[in-house]
Each structure stands twice: as structure tokens, then as C-alpha cells.
Design an enzyme around this catalytic site. Structure first.
Site, PDB file in Angstrom:
ATOM      1  N   CYS A  16       0.840  -1.087  -0.114  1.00 48.72           N
ATOM      2  CA  CYS A  16      -0.034  -0.040  -0.057  1.00 48.72           C
ATOM      3  C   CYS A  16       0.890   1.214   0.062  1.00 48.72           C
ATOM      4  O   CYS A  16       0.712   2.365  -0.830  1.00 48.72           O
ATOM      5  CB  CYS A  16      -0.921  -0.212   1.334  1.00 48.72           C
ATOM      6  N   CYS A  93      -8.536  -1.778   6.820  1.00 53.01           N
ATOM      7  CA  CYS A  93      -7.246  -0.728   6.992  1.00 53.01           C
ATOM      8  C   CYS A  93      -7.324  -0.599   8.368  1.00 53.01           C
ATOM      9  O   CYS A  93      -8.535  -0.070   9.029  1.00 53.01           O
ATOM     10  CB  CYS A  93      -7.740   0.526   6.028  1.00 53.01           C
ATOM     11  N   GLN A 217     -11.287  18.281   6.668  1.00 51.99           N
ATOM     12  CA  GLN A 217     -10.099  17.497   7.423  1.00 51.99           C
ATOM     13  C   GLN A 217     -10.497  15.944   7.617  1.00 51.99           C
ATOM     14  O   GLN A 217     -11.832  15.882   8.084  1.00 51.99           O
ATOM     15  CB  GLN A 217      -9.850  18.243   8.649  1.00 51.99           C
ATOM     16  N   TYR A 246      -7.790  30.023   1.887  1.00 50.92           N
ATOM     17  CA  TYR A 246      -7.738  28.327   1.336  1.00 50.92           C
ATOM     18  C   TYR A 246      -8.912  27.790   2.206  1.00 50.92           C
ATOM     19  O   TYR A 246      -8.681  27.070   3.054  1.00 50.92           O
ATOM     20  CB  TYR A 246      -6.517  27.786   1.617  1.00 50.92           C
ATOM     21  N   GLU A 267     -11.615  30.623  -1.383  1.00 53.92           N
ATOM     22  CA  GLU A 267     -11.393  29.260  -1.846  1.00 53.92           C
ATOM     23  C   GLU A 267     -11.546  28.899  -3.339  1.00 53.92           C
ATOM     24  O   GLU A 267     -12.392  29.730  -3.921  1.00 53.92           O
ATOM     25  CB  GLU A 267     -12.513  28.534  -1.121  1.00 53.92           C
ATOM     26  N   ASP A 315      -4.409  28.283   5.066  1.00 54.41           N
ATOM     27  CA  ASP A 315      -4.223  26.914   5.325  1.00 54.41           C
ATOM     28  C   ASP A 315      -4.253  26.240   3.884  1.00 54.41           C
ATOM     29  O   ASP A 315      -5.133  25.551   3.419  1.00 54.41           O
ATOM     30  CB  ASP A 315      -5.687  26.341   5.882  1.00 54.41           C
ATOM     31  N   CYS A 342      -0.028  21.420   6.027  1.00 44.96           N
ATOM     32  CA  CYS A 342       0.058  20.019   6.029  1.00 44.96           C
ATOM     33  C   CYS A 342       1.408  19.387   5.591  1.00 44.96           C
ATOM     34  O   CYS A 342       1.676  18.388   5.213  1.00 44.96           O
ATOM     35  CB  CYS A 342      -1.230  19.431   5.388  1.00 44.96           C
TER      36      CYS A 342
HETATM   37  N1  SAH Z   1      -9.239  25.382   5.722  1.00 46.11           N
HETATM   38  C1  SAH Z   1      -9.810  24.373   5.085  1.00 46.11           C
HETATM   39  C2  SAH Z   1      -9.258  23.765   3.817  1.00 46.11           C
HETATM   40  C3  SAH Z   1      -7.797  23.578   3.783  1.00 46.11           C
HETATM   41  S1  SAH Z   1      -7.359  22.308   2.541  1.00 46.11           S
HETATM   42  C4  SAH Z   1     -10.089  23.156   6.253  1.00 46.11           C
HETATM   43  O1  SAH Z   1      -9.502  23.336   7.249  1.00 46.11           O
HETATM   44  O2  SAH Z   1     -10.865  22.516   6.217  1.00 46.11           O
HETATM   45  C5  SAH Z   1      -6.933  23.451   1.308  1.00 46.11           C
HETATM   46  C6  SAH Z   1      -8.036  24.142   0.529  1.00 46.11           C
HETATM   47  O3  SAH Z   1      -7.080  25.057  -0.564  1.00 46.11           O
HETATM   48  C7  SAH Z   1      -8.788  23.116  -0.440  1.00 46.11           C
HETATM   49  O4  SAH Z   1     -10.127  23.385  -0.203  1.00 46.11           O
HETATM   50  C8  SAH Z   1      -8.561  23.618  -1.817  1.00 46.11           C
HETATM   51  O5  SAH Z   1      -9.665  23.549  -2.584  1.00 46.11           O
HETATM   52  C9  SAH Z   1      -8.018  25.002  -1.582  1.00 46.11           C
HETATM   53  N2  SAH Z   1      -6.966  25.678  -2.524  1.00 46.11           N
HETATM   54  C10 SAH Z   1      -6.040  24.889  -3.382  1.00 46.11           C
HETATM   55  N3  SAH Z   1      -5.584  26.002  -4.233  1.00 46.11           N
HETATM   56  C11 SAH Z   1      -5.865  27.194  -4.062  1.00 46.11           C
HETATM   57  C12 SAH Z   1      -5.678  28.411  -4.298  1.00 46.11           C
HETATM   58  N4  SAH Z   1      -5.029  28.574  -5.434  1.00 46.11           N
HETATM   59  N5  SAH Z   1      -6.579  29.324  -4.212  1.00 46.11           N
HETATM   60  C13 SAH Z   1      -7.387  29.071  -3.026  1.00 46.11           C
HETATM   61  N6  SAH Z   1      -7.980  27.983  -2.608  1.00 46.11           N
HETATM   62  C14 SAH Z   1      -7.202  27.054  -3.108  1.00 46.11           C
END
Ligand code: SAH
Length: 385
Positions: A16, A93, A217, A246, A267, A315, A342
Site C-alpha cells: 500500500c 485498513c 479534514q 484556502y 477558496e 491553510d 500540512c
Molecule cells: N481550511 C480548510 C481547507 C484546507 S485544505 C479546512 O480546514 O478544511 C486547502 C484548501 O485550499 C482546499 O479546499 C483547496 O480546494 C483550496 N485551494 C487549493 N489551491 C487554492 C488556491 N490557489 N486558491 C484558493 N484555494 C485553493
């Protein structure tokens, strides 16, 4: 006791490749993560001890299985062998939600009697490609997404009925049509077969609607801790203009909204933005709004318009932020930046940029989100000098 249990090695670990730390006792996994984060980030400031999980098993609220046939023609479900498109059949899993895995096994057992063929990537024949199950850990709501190569699913009503008979906890079933020769799991088109087409979950006292394609998440237990830290670092007093960059379905911004004057989320994913807007309405939050688009472009437009922000939550995905974004952050001149990452490597790169400008790192807090894998989540608090 706990340590002994964690040394049970998953029999699929090698093929995996998803869990790099199978066989490593949990406390040692946390030490490895701590060392990795320290190695990359200690030049920016003191790294707090990683917040681990009490129970590191079956934590993933999203479970994905590829469907195929083995050499004898038996239907199998599992994951792609690391780096290939060969499917490894998986019975259980150790990190995925148990209920969701049960549902996948039930679906696998139903295919034959419903005469549903699994999709063959080489020939393009067959129907069922993947099954995705998401479970709201606090609401118990369950979403099943059947990813198919064509929109005609035989006896779909009976199929759903039979599935829900075994698993009445399933709240929605969605058909996702992916007719492309691609390694992306989900296609564009969706047909709701049962229920509302989304599930809800609650985090930090707010309720969230989650669509099949929206990011959410994967570790619900630790997400509350992560968001709690992020909001604590922001030190909001009720007067601030806050940006949630984000923002996905708006989780961080909505959790912070009660302590801020105004929140703007940005987003890229359209479905996530739609979820975010509905989430605001349903949680009766009126001081938040969302923009769909690239976070860097949005920040640049804000900076060019001469606007300011007091706090920026960011994020980004594993690739980290962009120069456009970071340059614009400097222009927007927030007093605080809370960076949720992350990927400590791209975080180090972006912190390098920000600390060369006008920011200092106040605190670095790793939070375990991905037990048994070598991924680490880190929340960093930066302040304007
Ligand atoms: N803060 C949220 C999502 C984090 S994940 C949470 O905690 O759930 C990162 C996010 O960034 C995703 O939803 C993805 O769609 C978005 N993303 C990726 N590239 C981006 C960009 N260039 N501009 C805006 N958002 C983006």
C-alpha cells in the site's frame, strides 16, 4: 498495552505504501514527527511538543476504495499498489473508519447479484470504478459516493434499498460520473440517488455541510484541537477584519467568526464555496462572506485596492502558498498571520519568506492529524515586528 497494540503491523503496509510508520510504536512515531518538524523549523523558533492522539486507529472519516477484479475474476476492492495502478485487495485498513469500511465490503458483496461490473482501466469496459464513503463523526451521517464510468446504473433504486437495509445509517448516496481516463477519483457530474447529496458534521460547536467534492479534514478528533489552537493564536477581540484563505467549506472562518468583526473566506473549489455560504447561513453567521477564486489573486486585488486586514488565517494545500499570495499578505499588513500547514517543507519555505519581511514567529505547534503516516500538520503563529 497501547504500545503493544500499535506494533501490530498491517499486512498490506508494504504494498500500500500509505502508512510509512506501520510497525513503529505510536510514541516513537510522534518522536519522529517532532524531530522532522524541529529539523525544518527550529531556526524560526521553539517547536512545541506535537499533540498526539489518544487512540491512533480508525481515525480517517473519509474512506476510498478502488474496485477491480483479480486474475481469477473475483471482485476486489482496495487501494492502488504504491506507484502503480495495480489494485491491492484490502479486507481491513487500520486507520480508516470501521463503519465506512464495512459499507464498502457490503457493496463489494452486492455487485454480483446486481450484475454490476467493475471498471477495467485498460479496456474501458465495466461500470464501477471507486466507492468513497464519508462519515460525520459527531452526527453519524454517512455519504456513499459510487464513482461510475457511465450514468446508467442498473436497478439503482433497488441497489440503494438493499444497501440501506444492511446500513440504515447511510444518509445519502451519490452517483459520480467519471468517464475520463484519469487518475482523478471523482468526475464532474453527480446524480443524487438517495438523500440530500451531502452530509453534515459538527466541529467546535458549528455545523458543516460537506459535499462529495469539498475538502474536509480527514481526522475529526484532531481537527477540533487544530482549529482551537489556530483561533487561540489569532487572539481575536471582536474588532478584527479576518481573512480565511484556502478556506474550504469555511470551517476556520466560521469557528473564528464569533470573535471577529468581519471574516472573508477565499477558496478555489466551487462546491466548497457553495457549502461555505450555506454553512454561514445555517449557522446564522452574518459577519462572514466568501469569494471563489485563487487565494493569491484575491489577496493581490485586495492589496491593490489599498485594503487592510488584521488577521490572516492561511491553510494552503501541500504545495504551500504562492509568491503572489505572500507578497500581497505583506501589503495587507496584518498584525497576525496564523499559518496552518500540512507540509512542514513548504511551510519552512514560506516562513523563510515571511520572516525576511516584517514578521516574527511566535509559536510553532505540530498537531497529529495523520497517525501511522509520515505526514505532519503544523500551526504557526506569526506577528508583525
Ligand atoms: N481550511 C480548510 C481547507 C484546507 S485544505 C479546512 O480546514 O478544511 C486547502 C484548501 O485550499 C482546499 O479546499 C483547496 O480546494 C483550496 N485551494 C487549493 N489551491 C487554492 C488556491 N490557489 N486558491 C484558493 N484555494 C485553493
Amino acid at each position: 498495552m497501547e504500545e503493544k497494540k500499535t506494533q501490530t503491523v498491517c499486512p498490506y503496509a508494504k504494498k500500500c505504501g500509505g502508512c510509512q510508520y506501520q510497525g513503529v510504536p505510536y510514541s516513537a512515531q510522534l518522536k519522529k514527527k517532532q524531530n522532522q518538524v524541529q529539523g525544518l523549523l527550529k531556526k524560526f523558533g521553539n517547536v512545541k511538543p506535537v499533540i498526539g492522539m489518544k487512540d491512533p486507529y480508525f481515525y480517517r472519516n473519509k474512506v476510498h476504495a478502488v474496485f477491480d477484479r483479480d486474475r481469477k475474476g473475483n471482485i476486489i476492492s482496495g487501494i492502488y499498489e504504491a506507484g502503480t495502478h495495480r489494485v491491492v485487495s484490502i479486507e481491513q485498513c487500520l486507520i480508516e473508519d470501521e463503519k465506512s469500511q464495512e459499507i464498502i465490503r457490503t457493496i463489494r458483496g452486492m455487485l454480483k447479484s446486481f450484475k454490476i461490473k467493475t471498471y477495467d482501466e485498460d479496456t474501458g469496459y465495466g461500470l464501477l470504478r471507486h466507492v468513497l464513503v464519508r462519515r460525520g463523526f459527531s452526527t453519524g451521517e454517512v455519504m456513499v459516493v459510487l464513482v461510475v464510468a457511465s450514468p446508467i446504473f442498473p436497478s439503482k433504486n433497488n441497489f440503494v434499498k438493499a444497501l440501506r437495509k444492511v446500513h440504515p445509517e447511510i444518509s445519502t448516496v451519490v452517483l459520480n460520473i467519471n468517464d475520463k481516463n484519469t487518475s482523478m477519483v471523482l468526475g464532474e457530474r453527480e446524480i443524487v440517488l438517495y438523500g440530500k447529496g451531502f452530509i453534515r458534521d459538527t466541529l467546535c460547536g458549528k455545523s458543516f455541510r460537506i459535499s462529495p467534492k469539498s475538502f474536509y479534514q480527514v481526522n475529526s478528533v484532531q481537527t477540533e484541537i487544530l482549529y482551537g489552537k489556530a483561533v487561540e493564536f489569532a487572539g481575536l477581540t471582536g474588532k478584527e477584519k479576518v481573512i480565511d484563505a484556502y478556506c474550504g467549506i469555511g470551517t476556520i472562518g466560521l469557528v473564528a467568526s464569533g470573535k471577529a468583526r468581519e471574516v472573508v473566506g477565499v477558496e478555489l473549489n466551487k462546491d466548497a464555496v457553495r457549502d461555505a455560504r450555506i454553512n454561514a447561513r445555517e449557522n446564522k453567521v452574518v459577519n462572514i462572506s466568501f469569494r471563489q477564486g485563487d487565494a493569491g489573486e484575491f489577496m493581490e486585488a485586495m492589496a491593490e485596492a489599498g485594503e487592510k486586514a488584521d488577521v490572516v488565517f492561511m491553510d494552503p494545500p501541500r504545495s504551500g502558498s504562492s509568491e503572489k499570495f505572500l507578497n500581497s499578505v505583506i501589503k495587507l499588513s496584518p498584525k497576525k498571520i496564523v499559518y496552518i500547514s500540512c507540509n512542514p517543507e513548504t511551510l519552512a519555505r514560506d516562513l523563510n519568506f515571511l520572516t525576511r519581511k516584517n514578521y516574527i514567529v511566535k509559536e510553532i505547534q505540530p498537531v497529529e492529524m495523520f497517525c501511522f503516516t509520515d505526514h505532519t500538520e503544523v500551526v504557526t503563529w506569526l506577528e508583525q515586528k
